[in-house]
Scaffold this motif. Structure first.
Motif, PDB file in Angstrom:
ATOM      1  N   SER A 152       2.967  -6.924   6.921  1.00  0.00           N
ATOM      2  CA  SER A 152       1.325  -6.784   6.966  1.00  0.00           C
ATOM      3  C   SER A 152       1.182  -5.407   6.008  1.00  0.00           C
ATOM      4  O   SER A 152      -0.037  -5.644   5.784  1.00  0.00           O
ATOM      5  N   TYR A 167       1.595   6.477   1.657  1.00  0.00           N
ATOM      6  CA  TYR A 167       0.506   5.384   1.908  1.00  0.00           C
ATOM      7  C   TYR A 167      -0.611   5.682   0.828  1.00  0.00           C
ATOM      8  O   TYR A 167      -0.930   6.874   0.629  1.00  0.00           O
ATOM      9  N   HIS A 200       0.818  -1.278   0.038  1.00  0.00           N
ATOM     10  CA  HIS A 200       0.080   0.008  -0.016  1.00  0.00           C
ATOM     11  C   HIS A 200       0.759   1.247   0.098  1.00  0.00           C
ATOM     12  O   HIS A 200       0.611   2.279   0.643  1.00  0.00           O
ATOM     13  N   ALA A 251       0.390  -2.783   6.800  1.00  0.00           N
ATOM     14  CA  ALA A 251      -0.417  -1.728   7.428  1.00  0.00           C
ATOM     15  C   ALA A 251       0.267  -0.929   7.916  1.00  0.00           C
ATOM     16  O   ALA A 251       1.392  -0.847   8.201  1.00  0.00           O
ATOM     17  N   LYS A 252      -0.384   0.490   7.767  1.00  0.00           N
ATOM     18  CA  LYS A 252       0.568   1.680   8.125  1.00  0.00           C
ATOM     19  C   LYS A 252       0.760   1.887   9.506  1.00  0.00           C
ATOM     20  O   LYS A 252       1.577   2.332  10.042  1.00  0.00           O
ATOM     21  N   LYS A 253      -0.156   1.121  10.507  1.00  0.00           N
ATOM     22  CA  LYS A 253       0.000   1.185  11.858  1.00  0.00           C
ATOM     23  C   LYS A 253       1.474   0.125  12.387  1.00  0.00           C
ATOM     24  O   LYS A 253       1.805   0.407  13.649  1.00  0.00           O
TER      25      LYS A 253
END
Length: 300
Positions: A161, A76, A69, A163-165
């Motif tokens: 993952s 992002y 992503h 994922a941004k977090k």
């Protein structure tokens, strides 16, 4: 005293393409935003650029963006539909800085943007292919010397993952010293240090030891246990004629001389060499420029 000057511009871009690969489809890119530039007297300036973008990428780009992503050079990307083959992504792109020049010697900049050290199309020192990141930059100009301190906060986006977090924070400090040895020769000395913000044992954050504004980082890194990644570079730029330049940076990560001389392919001999030439106003045509270069980086 100089009065304040403010410039505001709208920004728009629209592109349509066609991907002729096995999964042939239309590509598109629509961006809208604005740009603000303000000069307040002779000492302060402000720059701000903001864009909102929706895009459908080609298959080559999708192969990278889908798992991470991340759009290279942007940041992002949010998936904007449920199409697994031709997804549409949306992202926001913004950069800006506040600049303060108290006198002829110092300039201070703080903001979020990209920075570039070097002369190549893609610099071996610090290039501008990354997404914008927070930074503090101090530029000192004395006599024929220009010295830059750059402190940054970056993100490691390679977490599986996507994922941004789950992105990890990394930090970097850079020094660049440029010397105009003659009217035609410039010599530069570059160094940087990059380290993790945290690991499995502790949260480290921005290590205050690397706020040291003077050369060199290597003794500091060694005193901390040599756990970080240090680089050292040397560059030369020569003005051949009125509008031609030769440049040749050399970047050193680490090496062991006996293994280098043995030419045994040892993985830890890591260095990069770049050589290139720039020509401006080729054939006396205004703004027709030419650049070519060769890069050799090992072992990657």
């Amino acid at each position: 005293p100089k009065k304040a000057e403010i410039e505001i511009y709208p920004l728009m871009a629209a592109q349509v393409g066609y991907d002729f690969s096995a999964k042939a489809h239309l590509t598109s890119n629509l961006a809208i935003g604005g740009y603000l530039l303000a000069n307040i007297g002779n000492k302060f300036s402000v720059s701000l650029k903001m864009l909102g973008v929706k895009t459908v990428l080609n298959n080559t780009s999708n192969s990278f963006v889908t798992p991470y992503h991340i759009i290279p050079g942007i940041g992002y990307a949010y998936k904007n539909n449920n199409d697994s083959i031709f997804p549409q992504y949306a992202y926001q792109y913004y950069t800006g800085y506040l600049s303060y020049t108290p006198n002829k010697i110092f300039n201070f900049q703080v903001g979020q943007d990209k920075n570039f050290f070097g002369d190549g199309y893609r610099s071996l020192f610090l290039s501008d292919v990354s997404a914008p990141y927070p930074f503090l930059k101090i530029t000192t100009t004395i006599w024929k010397l220009t010295y830059v301190n750059l402190y940054t906060i970056m993100k490691d986006v390679t977490n599986p993952s996507g994922a941004k977090k789950n992105w990890l924070t990394k930090y970097a400090s850079f020094h660049y010293l440029g010397w105009n040895a003659t009217k035609r020769i410039n010599i530069g000395l570059f160094e940087s240090i990059v380290w993790q913000g945290s690991d499995s044992l502790r949260h480290r954050g921005y290590d205050v030891n690397y706020l040291n504004p003077t050369l060199f980082f290597r003794p500091t890194e060694y005193s901390l246990g040599s756990s970080d990644n240090a680089f050292l570079g040397l560059s030369t730029k020569i003005k051949l004629f009125q509008k031609q330049q030769l440049y040749g940076p050399f970047l050193l990560d680490e090496f062991v001389l006996k293994n280098l001389l043995a030419q045994n392919g040892w993985w830890a001999n890591k260095y990069g060499i770049q050589a290139g030439i720039k020509s401006f106003d080729v054939f006396t045509i205004n703004r027709l420029n030419f650049q070519t270069e060769i890069n050799y980086v090992r072992p990657y």
